[in-house]
Write a protein that holds these residues in place. Sequence first.
Motif, short mmCIF file in Angstrom:
data_model
loop_
_atom_site.label_atom_id
_atom_site.label_comp_id
_atom_site.label_asym_id
_atom_site.label_seq_id
_atom_site.Cartn_x
_atom_site.Cartn_y
_atom_site.Cartn_z
N VAL A 38 2.29 -2.51 -5.84
CA VAL A 38 2.09 -3.89 -5.39
C VAL A 38 3.36 -4.40 -4.72
N ASP A 39 4.51 -4.13 -5.33
CA ASP A 39 5.78 -4.61 -4.78
C ASP A 39 6.09 -4.00 -3.41
N ARG A 40 5.57 -2.82 -3.13
CA ARG A 40 5.82 -2.17 -1.83
C ARG A 40 4.74 -2.49 -0.80
N THR A 41 3.59 -2.98 -1.26
CA THR A 41 2.47 -3.11 -0.32
C THR A 41 1.86 -4.52 -0.35
N THR A 42 1.00 -4.77 -1.28
CA THR A 42 0.19 -5.99 -1.25
C THR A 42 0.95 -7.26 -1.55
N ARG A 43 2.18 -7.18 -2.02
CA ARG A 43 2.92 -8.40 -2.37
C ARG A 43 3.07 -9.34 -1.18
N TYR A 44 2.96 -8.80 0.02
CA TYR A 44 3.06 -9.64 1.21
C TYR A 44 1.86 -10.56 1.35
N PHE A 45 0.75 -10.21 0.70
CA PHE A 45 -0.42 -11.07 0.77
C PHE A 45 -1.12 -11.24 -0.57
N TRP A 46 -0.77 -10.45 -1.58
CA TRP A 46 -1.38 -10.61 -2.90
C TRP A 46 -0.45 -10.00 -3.96
N ALA A 47 0.34 -10.85 -4.57
CA ALA A 47 1.31 -10.38 -5.56
C ALA A 47 0.67 -10.29 -6.94
N ALA A 48 1.30 -9.54 -7.81
CA ALA A 48 0.89 -9.45 -9.22
C ALA A 48 2.14 -9.13 -10.03
N SER A 49 2.31 -9.84 -11.12
CA SER A 49 3.47 -9.62 -11.98
C SER A 49 3.08 -8.75 -13.17
N TYR A 50 4.10 -8.22 -13.86
CA TYR A 50 3.83 -7.49 -15.09
C TYR A 50 3.07 -8.37 -16.07
N GLU A 104 -5.54 -17.68 -0.59
CA GLU A 104 -4.48 -18.43 -1.24
C GLU A 104 -3.17 -18.00 -0.62
N LEU A 105 -2.41 -18.97 -0.19
CA LEU A 105 -1.10 -18.70 0.38
C LEU A 105 -0.07 -19.45 -0.45
N ARG A 106 0.92 -18.75 -0.95
CA ARG A 106 1.99 -19.37 -1.71
C ARG A 106 3.29 -19.09 -0.96
N ASP A 107 3.82 -20.13 -0.32
CA ASP A 107 5.00 -19.98 0.50
C ASP A 107 5.91 -21.17 0.22
N GLU A 108 7.02 -20.92 -0.45
CA GLU A 108 7.92 -22.02 -0.81
C GLU A 108 8.51 -22.69 0.42
#
Length: 187
Positions: A38-50, A104-108
């Motif tokens: 996720v951190d290398r790929t989808t985090r740019y459009f769909w993140a997921a945490s531990y 959903e877009l989350r952009d500070e």
Amino acid sequence: MAPRSAEDQPQSLTPTGRVILGMIASGRRTGYDIKAFVDRTTRYFWAASYGQIYPELKRLEDQGLVRGRPEPSGGRARTVYELTEAGQAALQHWLQADDEPSYELRDEGMLKLFFSDSLPERRIEIIRAMRERSERKLAHLRSIEPHASKGPKGSYLTLQLGIGLTEWTIEWCKATERELATETEKE
């Protein structure tokens, strides 16, 4: 094709559940593997945490959509997951659904821009920071493009879309920076 009975309907998936089933289907088998990918790929459009992944793996296992088995590695506890038939069916059901995909877009940076009327003299710096972040992101996306072009088509098409959106964002930021600088000069 006969309609499915209520018992045959795939389980409802959460957004994180969808990510996890897709990651497992593409060969990521542990919570750590899923998070790293996720951190290398989808985090740019769909993140997921531990904090999202591990509870969701447990929930998916409780629903019978994935099956985990202990596979310690180097003295560390490790669980390897695989999709069950029900999990594969749930993933396919979601992929085939005609429902409008959620967005959903989350952009500070955008959040700061939205509230920048409280500190208008910082507006250009906020946009500049957004542009610089997007330029770094674009450089990274372009650096992986040669490798990605040889991989799965869906991943590559997603990368191309990300590159195009990021290029547009950079151009918007540049144009808006110029516009705001002109307005400032006139004042």
